[in-house]
Design an enzyme around this catalytic site. Sequence first.
Site, PDB file in Angstrom:
ATOM      1  N   ASN A 130       0.862  -1.185   0.000  1.00  0.00           N
ATOM      2  CA  ASN A 130       0.000   0.000   0.000  1.00  0.00           C
ATOM      3  C   ASN A 130       0.899   1.235   0.000  1.00  0.00           C
ATOM      4  O   ASN A 130       1.476   1.582   1.025  1.00  0.00           O
ATOM      5  CB  ASN A 130      -0.899  -0.045   1.251  1.00  0.00           C
ATOM      6  CG  ASN A 130      -1.688   1.244   1.433  1.00  0.00           C
ATOM      7  OD1 ASN A 130      -1.800   2.059   0.513  1.00  0.00           O
ATOM      8  ND2 ASN A 130      -2.235   1.431   2.632  1.00  0.00           N
TER       9      ASN A 130
ATOM     10  N   LYS B  48       0.111   4.294  -0.320  1.00  0.00           N
ATOM     11  CA  LYS B  48      -0.521   5.515   0.219  1.00  0.00           C
ATOM     12  C   LYS B  48      -0.241   6.688  -0.734  1.00  0.00           C
ATOM     13  O   LYS B  48      -0.142   6.481  -1.940  1.00  0.00           O
ATOM     14  CB  LYS B  48      -0.037   5.774   1.653  1.00  0.00           C
ATOM     15  CG  LYS B  48      -0.136   4.513   2.520  1.00  0.00           C
ATOM     16  CD  LYS B  48       0.077   4.759   3.972  1.00  0.00           C
ATOM     17  CE  LYS B  48      -0.072   3.452   4.726  1.00  0.00           C
ATOM     18  NZ  LYS B  48       0.044   3.597   6.166  1.00  0.00           N
TER      19      LYS B  48
ATOM     20  N   HIS C 274      -9.417   1.364   5.119  1.00  0.00           N
ATOM     21  CA  HIS C 274      -8.132   1.621   5.782  1.00  0.00           C
ATOM     22  C   HIS C 274      -8.357   2.645   6.904  1.00  0.00           C
ATOM     23  O   HIS C 274      -9.135   3.587   6.740  1.00  0.00           O
ATOM     24  CB  HIS C 274      -7.102   2.126   4.769  1.00  0.00           C
ATOM     25  CG  HIS C 274      -5.719   2.119   5.344  1.00  0.00           C
ATOM     26  ND1 HIS C 274      -5.292   3.092   6.213  1.00  0.00           N
ATOM     27  CD2 HIS C 274      -4.694   1.247   5.214  1.00  0.00           C
ATOM     28  CE1 HIS C 274      -4.048   2.806   6.591  1.00  0.00           C
ATOM     29  NE2 HIS C 274      -3.666   1.691   5.999  1.00  0.00           N
TER      30      HIS C 274
ATOM     31  N   GLU D 133      -6.721   5.080   7.855  1.00  0.00           N
ATOM     32  CA  GLU D 133      -6.469   6.481   7.471  1.00  0.00           C
ATOM     33  C   GLU D 133      -7.684   7.064   6.761  1.00  0.00           C
ATOM     34  O   GLU D 133      -7.980   8.251   6.899  1.00  0.00           O
ATOM     35  CB  GLU D 133      -5.204   6.555   6.604  1.00  0.00           C
ATOM     36  CG  GLU D 133      -3.953   6.318   7.447  1.00  0.00           C
ATOM     37  CD  GLU D 133      -2.781   5.743   6.687  1.00  0.00           C
ATOM     38  OE1 GLU D 133      -2.782   5.750   5.446  1.00  0.00           O
ATOM     39  OE2 GLU D 133      -1.840   5.252   7.363  1.00  0.00           O
TER      40      GLU D 133
ATOM     41  N   GLU E 119      -5.213  -4.737  10.863  1.00  0.00           N
ATOM     42  CA  GLU E 119      -4.201  -3.698  11.030  1.00  0.00           C
ATOM     43  C   GLU E 119      -4.481  -2.901  12.300  1.00  0.00           C
ATOM     44  O   GLU E 119      -5.264  -1.936  12.276  1.00  0.00           O
ATOM     45  CB  GLU E 119      -4.224  -2.739   9.842  1.00  0.00           C
ATOM     46  CG  GLU E 119      -3.870  -3.383   8.522  1.00  0.00           C
ATOM     47  CD  GLU E 119      -3.262  -2.358   7.574  1.00  0.00           C
ATOM     48  OE1 GLU E 119      -2.156  -2.592   7.102  1.00  0.00           O
ATOM     49  OE2 GLU E 119      -3.899  -1.317   7.338  1.00  0.00           O
TER      50      GLU E 119
ATOM     51  N   GLY F 295       2.566   2.539  10.834  1.00  0.00           N
ATOM     52  CA  GLY F 295       3.498   3.651  10.658  1.00  0.00           C
ATOM     53  C   GLY F 295       4.246   4.038  11.921  1.00  0.00           C
ATOM     54  O   GLY F 295       4.869   5.098  11.980  1.00  0.00           O
TER      55      GLY F 295
ATOM     56  N   SER G 176       3.538  -1.770  10.454  1.00  0.00           N
ATOM     57  CA  SER G 176       5.004  -1.760  10.628  1.00  0.00           C
ATOM     58  C   SER G 176       5.662  -3.082  10.223  1.00  0.00           C
ATOM     59  O   SER G 176       6.601  -3.550  10.884  1.00  0.00           O
ATOM     60  CB  SER G 176       5.375  -1.378  12.071  1.00  0.00           C
ATOM     61  OG  SER G 176       4.961  -0.061  12.347  1.00  0.00           O
TER      62      SER G 176
HETATM   63  P1  PGA Z   1       2.938   0.567   7.686  1.00  0.00           P
HETATM   64  O1  PGA Z   1       1.467   0.761   7.073  1.00  0.00           O
HETATM   65  O2  PGA Z   1       3.475  -0.743   7.132  1.00  0.00           O
HETATM   66  O3  PGA Z   1       3.722   1.748   7.216  1.00  0.00           O
HETATM   67  O4  PGA Z   1       2.787   0.503   9.164  1.00  0.00           O
HETATM   68  C1  PGA Z   1       0.598  -0.317   6.932  1.00  0.00           C
HETATM   69  C2  PGA Z   1      -0.699   0.150   6.340  1.00  0.00           C
HETATM   70  O5  PGA Z   1      -1.149   1.249   6.673  1.00  0.00           O
HETATM   71  O6  PGA Z   1      -1.319  -0.561   5.528  1.00  0.00           O
END
Ligand code: PGA
Length: 252
Positions: free
Chosen positions: A9, A11, A94, A96, A166, A172, A212
């Site tokens: 992903n 983003k 997601h 976000e 997640e 992140g 992460s």
């Molecule tokens: P990350 O993000 O691996 O940077 O923690 C995962 C995600 O948001 O799908």
Amino acid sequence: MRRKIIIGNWKMNYTDTEARTFLVGLKESIDVSSIDVCVAPPFTSLKSAREILDGTGISIGAQNVFYEEAGSYTGEISADMLKDLNVEYCIVGHSERRKHFNETDNIVHRKVMTLIENNIKPIICIGEDIDIRNNGNYLEYIENELRTAIDNIDIRKVKDMIIAYEPIWAIGTGKSATSDEAESVCSELRYLVQTMYGTEVSESIRILYGGSVTSNIAEEFVHEPNIDGFLVGGASLNMDFAQIIKNTEVKK
Ligand code: PGA
């Protein structure tokens, strides 16, 4: 035996020029004969990704979709538009998007329905924030998110969907869940799918961990029986992504 899958992903990262350079390098570095791989770039690079990855076996995913078919929805993208670019997967729900764009469980459900009608496989993201985790009722919360998202779906389509657990506190932050924490939630989610759609579906559907993820995490988590791969954010933007794929594939 469920085939493992790694999804990147991106983003809101990489211009189309940067995306093209990265994808040319990526396709030279990975072998997808025994694992599924999907990259989800921004909409602006879906077409480039399609061109560059054509014939490689690497799939393309979108990061979002709107649930209406067409019309006056400035700035939105329909499932039909994605399908026309041979997009195979689409991320929905997601955290976000839930946080910054007010995406609710009901909106996620509508998006899932639209994707399924267009034969695009939804990647449904669910997960609790740190307060819910600390309160101890996180399983109930996550199960409710999943139940709403996959309610009342044609049973023949459910096993093609992907569920991504997640935990928001792990996204992140550089602080992933432990393999035990991730496995225990993924196993409960599989059980929930079983109660809704039966054993055949629950044994076929792929459930991923995200938050992460690095190549070291992949190596450690890959042995867990209910984790069928990873949804990768930050590490999908560099060549650690190729190492995550290798570490997941060889330990199958
Ligand atoms: P990350 O993000 O691996 O940077 O923690 C995962 C995600 O948001 O799908």
